[in-house]
Scaffold this active site. Structure first.
Site, mmCIF file in Angstrom:
data_model
loop_
_atom_site.group_PDB
_atom_site.id
_atom_site.type_symbol
_atom_site.label_atom_id
_atom_site.label_comp_id
_atom_site.label_asym_id
_atom_site.label_seq_id
_atom_site.Cartn_x
_atom_site.Cartn_y
_atom_site.Cartn_z
ATOM 1 N N TYR A 32 0.826 -1.206 0.000
ATOM 2 C CA TYR A 32 0.000 0.000 0.000
ATOM 3 C C TYR A 32 0.860 1.255 0.000
ATOM 4 O O TYR A 32 2.073 1.196 0.196
ATOM 5 C CB TYR A 32 -0.944 0.005 1.206
ATOM 6 C CG TYR A 32 -0.272 0.333 2.530
ATOM 7 C CD1 TYR A 32 0.525 -0.597 3.179
ATOM 8 C CD2 TYR A 32 -0.423 1.589 3.121
ATOM 9 C CE1 TYR A 32 1.141 -0.288 4.396
ATOM 10 C CE2 TYR A 32 0.183 1.904 4.333
ATOM 11 C CZ TYR A 32 0.967 0.961 4.963
ATOM 12 O OH TYR A 32 1.590 1.272 6.140
ATOM 13 N N ARG A 51 8.057 4.062 -4.991
ATOM 14 C CA ARG A 51 8.155 3.111 -3.867
ATOM 15 C C ARG A 51 7.082 2.024 -3.992
ATOM 16 O O ARG A 51 7.337 0.851 -3.691
ATOM 17 C CB ARG A 51 8.021 3.843 -2.530
ATOM 18 C CG ARG A 51 8.257 2.929 -1.336
ATOM 19 C CD ARG A 51 8.305 3.673 -0.028
ATOM 20 N NE ARG A 51 7.018 4.256 0.327
ATOM 21 C CZ ARG A 51 6.817 5.072 1.368
ATOM 22 N NH1 ARG A 51 7.830 5.407 2.152
ATOM 23 N NH2 ARG A 51 5.622 5.564 1.617
ATOM 24 N N LYS A 146 6.497 -1.902 1.827
ATOM 25 C CA LYS A 146 5.329 -1.289 2.487
ATOM 26 C C LYS A 146 4.160 -2.270 2.383
ATOM 27 O O LYS A 146 3.225 -2.094 1.596
ATOM 28 C CB LYS A 146 5.002 0.075 1.866
ATOM 29 C CG LYS A 146 4.209 0.977 2.828
ATOM 30 C CD LYS A 146 4.316 2.428 2.452
ATOM 31 C CE LYS A 146 3.359 3.321 3.215
ATOM 32 N NZ LYS A 146 3.511 3.309 4.663
ATOM 33 N N GLU A 178 12.692 2.494 13.927
ATOM 34 C CA GLU A 178 11.763 3.527 13.444
ATOM 35 C C GLU A 178 10.498 3.497 14.285
ATOM 36 O O GLU A 178 10.338 2.624 15.146
ATOM 37 C CB GLU A 178 11.441 3.311 11.961
ATOM 38 C CG GLU A 178 10.715 2.012 11.677
ATOM 39 C CD GLU A 178 10.303 1.840 10.213
ATOM 40 O OE1 GLU A 178 10.245 2.826 9.463
ATOM 41 O OE2 GLU A 178 10.013 0.688 9.843
ATOM 42 N N LEU A 202 11.279 1.282 6.851
ATOM 43 C CA LEU A 202 10.694 1.767 5.601
ATOM 44 C C LEU A 202 11.444 3.035 5.189
ATOM 45 O O LEU A 202 11.680 3.913 6.025
ATOM 46 C CB LEU A 202 9.207 2.089 5.801
ATOM 47 C CG LEU A 202 8.526 2.524 4.508
ATOM 48 C CD1 LEU A 202 8.281 1.325 3.602
ATOM 49 C CD2 LEU A 202 7.221 3.234 4.795
HETATM 50 N N1 PDD Z 1 3.196 5.288 7.371
HETATM 51 N N2 PDD Z 1 7.865 3.842 8.738
HETATM 52 C C1 PDD Z 1 6.698 3.169 8.790
HETATM 53 C C2 PDD Z 1 6.664 1.839 9.446
HETATM 54 C C3 PDD Z 1 5.544 3.747 8.216
HETATM 55 O O1 PDD Z 1 4.380 3.068 8.257
HETATM 56 C C4 PDD Z 1 5.624 5.032 7.622
HETATM 57 C C5 PDD Z 1 4.445 5.696 6.984
HETATM 58 C C6 PDD Z 1 6.867 5.684 7.613
HETATM 59 C C7 PDD Z 1 7.052 7.045 6.986
HETATM 60 O O2 PDD Z 1 6.988 6.964 5.580
HETATM 61 P P1 PDD Z 1 6.480 8.198 4.705
HETATM 62 O O3 PDD Z 1 7.294 9.370 5.099
HETATM 63 O O4 PDD Z 1 6.735 7.775 3.306
HETATM 64 O O5 PDD Z 1 5.023 8.398 5.012
HETATM 65 C C8 PDD Z 1 7.965 5.058 8.171
HETATM 66 C C9 PDD Z 1 2.012 5.705 6.646
HETATM 67 C C10 PDD Z 1 1.792 7.161 6.648
HETATM 68 C C11 PDD Z 1 0.823 4.908 7.152
HETATM 69 O O6 PDD Z 1 0.966 3.692 7.251
HETATM 70 O O7 PDD Z 1 -0.233 5.475 7.422
#
Ligand code: PDD
Length: 290
Positions: A32, A51, A146, A178, A202
């Site tokens: 996703y 990505r 993801k 993270e 991620l």
């Molecule tokens: N989550 N790490 C994890 C485990 C995440 O689920 C996310 C983002 C990030 C940050 O990635 P980005 O900057 O590309 O949003 C890091 C999204 C927002 C979610 O699952 O809702």
């Protein structure tokens, strides 16, 4: 009426349904993306689509649409739903097939679903900063994908919520990885330190925007593993994600970070991030800096 996309088709959201044997539903067999929309415009779209395609390739699902077609569908959905400030959620699963762990032997078409959601910027929290809690990182070893499999992240986020915290900061033993849905940064002596984008985290799109701005602003960066001990002795801590942007962390498991106020490097990066939003999506109604 709200619209959603199912299998590449725009439809009334209340009629959007998936098969009970969809492999995303049964196995979490899919990937996703969450993309931010400001002023009806998509932020860092190209990076999110890249990505998405990388995640799909990692689990061997062929995107049933071209990037161009996908982009057009997403834009149409935003327009139809009249979305101003919010997110678009999209996922692709391997499709519906009689339950069997191995990939279906017959040809099954992957299932794309997408919808939008109004979501204001978390301005009050961006100004005040947030509390966090530590949680052992119990996830698998391909956190760079993801994937829809988010059980460990869910348990960590639930722990945060039950302790009145905004986010859980995960660690493998002594190493900080993270957040449950965000990347984690610490600042020490003016240097921004964050976990390298390898298979244990991620590769956040927001993280990459921040690192680019550090370079632009001549803020030194170290992408390296850092320990819990370093984290607790940090001058500043912040987290980043599509929905949280550059979010100051002022408390970790009951201990305040430094003086308990968002730090100066964090503020500078918030400012740079807002400028990036403005340059991609136009002027913002409200700023974190006001
Ligand atoms: N989550 N790490 C994890 C485990 C995440 O689920 C996310 C983002 C990030 C940050 O990635 P980005 O900057 O590309 O949003 C890091 C999204 C927002 C979610 O699952 O809702």
């Amino acid at each position: 009426m709200a619209y959603a996309i199912v299998n590449g088709k725009l439809m009334d959201r209340s009629e959007a349904k998936v098969d009970i044997e969809d492999r995303g539903y049964q196995f979490g067999d899919g990937v996703y993306e969450v993309i931010r929309v400001y002023n009806g415009k998509l932020f860092t779209l190209k990076e999110h689509l890249a990505r998405f395609e990388k995640s799909l390739a990692s689990i061997r699902i062929n995107l049933p649409f071209s990037t161009q077609e996908l982009t057009e569908m997403i834009k149409q959905l935003i327009e139809k739903n009249n979305l101003h400030t919010g997110i678009i959620y999209m996922q692709i699963t391997r499709g519906a097939s009689p339950r069997n762990h191995a990939f279906p032997s017959e040809v099954v078409s992957p299932c794309l679903t997408a919808y939008t959601k109004e979501m204001p910027r978390p301005l009050a929290k961006l100004k005040s900063g947030v509390n966090t809690i530590l949680a052992e990182d119990i996830r698998w070893l391909r956190c760079d994908i993801k994937s829809l499999n988010l059980l460990a992240n869910i348990l960590a986020k639930q722990k945060a919520g039950e302790n009145n915290c905004y986010e859980a900061i995960q660690h493998r033993g002594q190493d900080v990885t993270e957040g449950s849905s965000s990347n984690i940064f610490m600042v020490k002596n003016g240097v921004v330190i964050t976990h390298p984008s390898n298979e244990l985290i991620l590769k956040g799109i927001t993280k990459d925007v921040i690192l680019q701005h550090c370079r632009n602003l001549s803020i030194p960066v170290e992408e390296r593993v850092f320990s819990l001990k370093e984290l607790t002795a940090a001058d500043e801590v912040f987290l980043s994600s599509t929905t949280s942007e550059v979010m100051p962390v002022i408390e970790i498991s009951g201990s305040t970070v430094s003086d308990g106020q968002p730090g100066t490097v964090t503020r500078k990066l918030q400012q740079a991030f807002e400028q990036e939003i403005v340059s991609q999506c136009g002027n913002l109604i409200e700023s974190t800096l006001a």
